[in-house]
Design a protein around this motif. Structure first.
Motif, short mmCIF file in Angstrom:
data_model
loop_
_atom_site.label_atom_id
_atom_site.label_comp_id
_atom_site.label_asym_id
_atom_site.label_seq_id
_atom_site.Cartn_x
_atom_site.Cartn_y
_atom_site.Cartn_z
N LEU A 150 0.14 -0.77 0.21
CA LEU A 150 0.41 -0.35 -0.11
C LEU A 150 1.28 1.18 -0.20
CD1 LEU A 150 -2.84 -0.69 2.60
CD2 LEU A 150 -3.23 -0.37 -0.55
N VAL A 151 2.17 0.85 -0.60
CA VAL A 151 3.25 2.47 0.13
C VAL A 151 3.62 2.41 -1.86
CG1 VAL A 151 5.14 3.14 0.55
CG2 VAL A 151 3.91 3.04 2.01
N SER A 152 4.00 1.19 -2.42
CA SER A 152 4.75 1.17 -3.46
C SER A 152 3.58 1.00 -4.48
CB SER A 152 5.78 -0.15 -3.32
OG SER A 152 4.63 -1.32 -3.63
N ARG A 153 2.57 0.52 -4.41
CA ARG A 153 1.71 0.63 -5.32
C ARG A 153 1.15 1.56 -6.05
NH1 ARG A 153 -0.36 -5.67 -4.21
NH2 ARG A 153 1.92 -6.65 -5.08
N PRO A 154 0.68 2.53 -4.80
CA PRO A 154 0.40 4.40 -4.67
C PRO A 154 1.30 5.06 -5.93
CG PRO A 154 -0.78 2.97 -2.92
CD PRO A 154 0.32 2.36 -3.14
N GLY A 192 -5.61 13.27 -8.77
CA GLY A 192 -4.88 12.00 -8.71
C GLY A 192 -3.03 10.90 -7.46
N ILE A 193 -2.57 12.01 -7.84
CA ILE A 193 -1.05 11.78 -6.82
C ILE A 193 -1.51 12.66 -5.43
CG2 ILE A 193 1.12 13.17 -6.99
CD1 ILE A 193 1.07 13.85 -9.96
N TRP A 232 -1.46 10.36 -0.54
CA TRP A 232 -2.39 10.23 0.72
C TRP A 232 -2.87 8.51 0.76
CZ3 TRP A 232 -6.71 7.52 2.56
CH2 TRP A 232 -7.27 7.35 3.50
N ILE A 233 -2.66 7.78 -0.07
CA ILE A 233 -2.42 5.71 0.52
C ILE A 233 -1.41 5.38 1.43
CG2 ILE A 233 -2.83 4.23 -0.32
CD1 ILE A 233 -6.45 5.07 -0.49
N VAL A 252 -12.00 10.30 -1.51
CA VAL A 252 -10.72 9.48 -2.38
C VAL A 252 -10.52 8.57 -3.13
CG1 VAL A 252 -8.37 8.73 -1.48
CG2 VAL A 252 -9.12 10.88 0.33
N ALA A 253 -11.71 7.33 -2.16
CA ALA A 253 -11.33 6.41 -2.97
C ALA A 253 -12.53 6.63 -4.60
CB ALA A 253 -12.72 5.48 -2.74
N ALA A 254 -13.31 8.06 -4.32
CA ALA A 254 -13.90 8.14 -6.37
C ALA A 254 -12.70 8.70 -6.88
CB ALA A 254 -14.83 9.46 -5.79
N ILE A 255 -12.35 9.46 -6.58
CA ILE A 255 -11.21 10.02 -7.52
C ILE A 255 -10.30 8.96 -8.13
CG2 ILE A 255 -8.71 11.55 -6.55
CD1 ILE A 255 -10.78 13.21 -5.13
N LEU A 256 -9.64 8.25 -6.78
CA LEU A 256 -8.35 7.26 -7.73
C LEU A 256 -9.37 6.11 -8.80
CD1 LEU A 256 -7.28 5.60 -4.33
CD2 LEU A 256 -5.89 7.00 -6.12
#
Length: 597
Positions: free
Chosen positions: A39-43, A75-76, A81-82, A104-108
């Motif tokens: 949840l750090v590397s992938r976002p 998006g960034i 934030w994630i 945040v989920a909707a933005i992603l």
């Protein structure tokens, strides 16, 4: 690489190269730095890709540019934030808490859909949007294809704040493996490796009848082994081979068809396979080296069938080889060959000799390729040219990593919805029911689905979606997992040469100025292996067992190769209708001989 009409100023290019270096260094650092939470590397992978899609992508109007900046910033920020709150989000188990997290989920999700649209146009994000609509509203559908419904906070949370959906295993493959091999390919292509491919091909096959076409086959196989993109392959090798073929009097439809068919083979040729090999590792659990070993003989058979078809055309049309004056001398060939042979040797040594992971071995090969950027085919050093080559490698790598990230992130949404709603299991049951529980009808239904889906979305995405719903059905009917996955992957590739889409054909026909339908017809005859070999893998499973059972694999290779040769000559070569029909029938019987026993 930027197009001539939008070529950036030196300062702009230097800025792009600096941003690209951040993306490249980030992905390389992940390989050397040990474990980084998913949840750090992938976002962060997504965050680094977004500017290349929204800001530095294809130029558009004012609205497109403004929305691009806004979506990139949002998006960034959401990805950041994630990553920043990864430790807290893990404890939420995929359930959103409060309106801010829903936003945040909707933005992603919106950013992912629009990034895919800008990268590859509408079809894939449209499929993803339909999947999301099914996930949100499917409880209102009556019958077996409805579902029980999922609370909004849980549905969106599973897709955006848990290690599923956007941050699932597919995205992990994009981060840790695909990106590294794309960087490897970009570094090689920025140097003299591409010219090395052409020189080796011209030296090996240029003097033969139909030599210019055979040069296209060899160079496309070599180039495709690192590019994994039919379109990139056509544009790169076709720029040299298409004019060479037309100068020697090749019909335009044949020249374009040869280039399209040969270039399409890049997506089935190890080591890259259009990123498919790495996705296959994640989905099957089969080691990367085993997938390469299984894929190599079918890939060679494909190019062998193309070669036989060229021989048939050469004898029918009296096609000559390349003249001596147009072939490279031995010294130039030897020097330029080193530009791809050294990095490839490092890659293979790392994987098979030292036992490193494919991505670690690729990092070592990148270092070798990077060192070679400091010289040229004359073994000289030019500081300005070296800087330009490094800039080109960085910018090309960033663009390609970002485009693949956009595709895989969008496909990950679809896979996430299939998992949450159980739709994949329902489609698997439908395939089994429609085929009467028989293997070959199921294969044909799966092949048709792959062809249709492959017409609209990139090969890797089509493969992922099809294998997610059809793969379980095929394995239940007795296929080994790798056998089922390779079957689906090959049929997802059909649309590169099969109308109405046939992307590789469109590019090649446009480059040479020929009617695309004429080119497509010739390409389908030359590329007959693309239609037959995946079925041959099912009829002759030993073809995939080179690593474990080399002798049966080579026997199956010879059998299928003979059948493809008869098919190609029957479809393309000289002779009357009866002779052609006998050759085609003999070829099919030879390929599928094992089914009779």
């Amino acid at each position: 690489m930027t197009s001539p009409e939008h070529k950036p100023a030196p300062l702009s290019r230097a800025f792009l190269a600096a941003l690209a270096a951040v993306l490249v260094v980030f992905h390389l650092a992940l390989i050397f730095s040990g474990l980084v939470p998913n949840l750090v590397s992938r976002p962060l992978h997504m965050a680094l890709a977004l500017p290349w899609i929204f800001v530095f992508g294809t130029a558009g109007g004012v609205f497109s540019r403004v929305t691009g900046y806004v979506l990139a910033a949002l998006g960034i920020a959401a990805c950041g934030w994630i990553a920043w709150n990864a430790d807290l989000l893990i404890d939420q188990y995929g359930f959103l808490e409060g309106d801010f997290q829903i936003a945040v989920a909707a933005i992603l999700i919106i950013t992912t859909l629009e990034a895919a649209r800008r990268a590859i146009n509408w079809p894939l994000p449209l499929v993803a949007a339909l999947a999301l609509a099914y996930g949100l509203l499917g409880q209102h559908i009556p019958g077996e294809f409805g579902h029980a419904g999922t609370p909004l906070a849980s549905f969106l949370g599973t897709l955006t704040v848990a290690e599923g959906g956007l941050w699932g295993s597919l995205t992990g493959v994009s981060v840790s493996v695909v990106a590294i091999f794309v960087i490897f390919g970009a570094v090689l292509n920025a140097g003299e490796a591409g010219q090395g491919f052409m020189n080796v091909a011209a030296t090996a096959a240029g003097r033969l009848n139909g030599g210019a076409a055979k040069v296209s086959v060899i160079s496309s196989a070599l180039f495709g082994s690192i590019s994994g993109s039919a379109s990139a392959n056509v544009a790169s090798t076709g720029a040299i081979t298409l004019p060479a073929m037309t100068r020697l009097g090749y019909p335009k439809r044949l020249a374009a068809a040869v280039e399209a068919v040969a270039s399409s083979g890049g997506q089935i040729m190890p080591p890259l396979m259009g990123a498919g090999a790495f996705v296959m590792v994640e989905l099957t659990g089969v080691p990367y080296t085993s997938i390469m070993a299984a894929a190599i003989l079918p890939a060679v058979l494909y190019f062998l069938a193309v070669w036989v078809g060229i021989n048939a055309y050469a004898s029918k049309l009296d096609l000559k080889g390349i003249e001596d004056k147009d072939r490279p001398d031995a010294r130039a060939t030897l020097i330029t060959t080193a530009f791809f042979l050294v990095p490839f040797t490092v890659l293979l040594w790392g994987m098979f000799g030292a036992g490193y992971t494919p991505q670690y071995a690729a990092c070592l090969a990148i270092v070798a390729g990077f060192i070679l950027l400091f010289t040229n085919a004359r073994l000289g050093f030019d500081l300005k040219a070296t800087v330009l080559r490094i800039e080109e490698a960085l910018i090309t790598a960033a663009r390609q990593v970002s485009m693949i990230a956009a595709i895989i992130l969008c496909a990950s949404l679809i896979i996430g919805v299939l998992s949450i709603t159980g739709l994949g299991v329902k489609i698997t049951s439908l395939i089994l029911s429609a085929s009467g529980g028989m293997l070959w009808p199921s294969l044909l239904l799966t092949a048709l689905a792959c062809l249709i889906l492959g017409m609209e979305v990139p090969t890797t995405a089509a493969y992922v979606i099809c294998v997610s719903v059809a793969g379980p059905a095929l394995t239940q009917l007795g296929l080994a997992p790798l056998q089922a996955h390779l079957f689906v992957f090959w049929f997802a590739l059909l649309s590169t040469i099969t109308p109405p889409v046939c992307g590789a054909v469109f590019i090649a026909s446009g480059m040479i100025g020929e009617n695309w339908l004429k080119v497509a017809g010739t390409a389908m005859a030359l590329g007959i292996g693309l239609y037959i070999i995946p079925l041959g893998m099912i009829a002759n499973p030993a073809l995939l067992s080179l690593a474990s059972e080399p002798l049966p694999a080579l026997v199956a290779f010879a059998q299928v190769g003979l059948g493809l040769g008869l098919l190609s000559f029957g479809m393309i070569g000289k002779g009357g209708a009866m002779k052609k029909a006998a050759l085609v029938a003999g070829g099919l019987c030879t390929v599928f001989l094992r089914l009779a026993f």
